[in-house]
Design a protein around this motif. Sequence first.
Motif, PDB file in Angstrom:
ATOM      1  N   LEU A 119       2.379   7.540  -4.416  1.00  0.00           N
ATOM      2  CA  LEU A 119       3.168   6.969  -5.506  1.00  0.00           C
ATOM      3  C   LEU A 119       2.626   5.603  -5.915  1.00  0.00           C
ATOM      4  O   LEU A 119       2.604   5.262  -7.106  1.00  0.00           O
ATOM      5  N   VAL A 120       2.170   4.831  -4.945  1.00  0.00           N
ATOM      6  CA  VAL A 120       1.549   3.541  -5.267  1.00  0.00           C
ATOM      7  C   VAL A 120       0.309   3.765  -6.130  1.00  0.00           C
ATOM      8  O   VAL A 120       0.072   3.041  -7.110  1.00  0.00           O
ATOM      9  N   ALA A 121      -0.462   4.813  -5.801  1.00  0.00           N
ATOM     10  CA  ALA A 121      -1.644   5.131  -6.607  1.00  0.00           C
ATOM     11  C   ALA A 121      -1.247   5.532  -8.023  1.00  0.00           C
ATOM     12  O   ALA A 121      -1.916   5.164  -8.998  1.00  0.00           O
ATOM     13  N   ASP A 122      -0.146   6.268  -8.167  1.00  0.00           N
ATOM     14  CA  ASP A 122       0.343   6.665  -9.489  1.00  0.00           C
ATOM     15  C   ASP A 122       0.728   5.444 -10.320  1.00  0.00           C
ATOM     16  O   ASP A 122       0.478   5.403 -11.534  1.00  0.00           O
ATOM     17  N   LEU A 123       1.339   4.456  -9.667  1.00  0.00           N
ATOM     18  CA  LEU A 123       1.700   3.228 -10.386  1.00  0.00           C
ATOM     19  C   LEU A 123       0.447   2.542 -10.919  1.00  0.00           C
ATOM     20  O   LEU A 123       0.422   2.058 -12.061  1.00  0.00           O
ATOM     21  N   HIS A 124      -0.591   2.503 -10.088  1.00  0.00           N
ATOM     22  CA  HIS A 124      -1.845   1.857 -10.510  1.00  0.00           C
ATOM     23  C   HIS A 124      -2.495   2.618 -11.664  1.00  0.00           C
ATOM     24  O   HIS A 124      -2.916   2.011 -12.663  1.00  0.00           O
TER      25      HIS A 124
END
Length: 308
Positions: free
Chosen positions: A272-277
């Motif tokens: 999910l952190v990667a999706d935010l980026h």
Amino acid sequence: MTAPAVLVEDLHVAYGKTWALDGVDLTAAAGTTLGVLGHNGAGKTTLIRTLATLVRPTVGRVQIEGLDVAAADQVRRRIGVTGQYAGLDEFLTARENLELIGRLTGLRRTARARADALIDRLGLQEYASRRVGELSGGSRRRVDLAASLVGSPSVLFLDEPTTGLDPLARAGLWNVVDELTDAGTTVALTTQYLEEADRLADHIVVLRRGRVAARGTPAELKRIVGGKVLSATIPAGQLAALPFIPDTDPRVDGDHLRVSVTVDDAPAATALVADLHRGGIEVTDLDVTSPSLDDVFTHLAHTPGAHR
């Protein structure tokens, strides 16, 4: 098998046409601490008052160490109660209050010795000769707790015992509860401090509108929520671009929002952190934590039904 120290089965308590408690079941084993959580009006105080023989059940069975609460005199010899408000005589000193309660409970000539023993045990020496009306809120609560221990109860009920206390005084009371349960006393406490329940309770019951919304150990309740909680601070204008729907209403902080979401595990949080980026979300602060009892409360408030 040994009977539980506290047994509640299908408890209903009505005030007029309103059910303050509506089918509550719970148990507490001897020498353990039961935490009772819930928002204002959930039924916490009514439950404690019923267990302490101050309110009669409308329907259901309530026993303290195998005795039905209808046998009030016998039950009261075994319990101690500290309510939300100190039940002390403000014109007497702390020692005089404890000695008076000892005499009222039948200690007679040993009442003074019992008062002195509790003063030593709870570290009340500096307050012992001062009138209760002159004491701070935290000191009064400690004297009130001492008063509930005069009769050497085997079961102790504490209704929001640390409300209004500073962190140091609260920690002091937590230590006393630990000492009591280590010595075999059963403690049932209501609290609005989730940190307090997490710290003290062996088992927790969450009440909502007079019913049990969830129960279990602190660790079990946290598993209701999920594996990890991701919280992020983002610009207010990017809320609609988030790759998830926040669990709660975003908290506004100037031009930014604080949002959070629960995911299954650490790998899901990483993804999910990667999706935010990838989505170009300008994250100014990010936390990934294990669920707390605060998260459980939030989850239950937004989830219909109950986790029984």
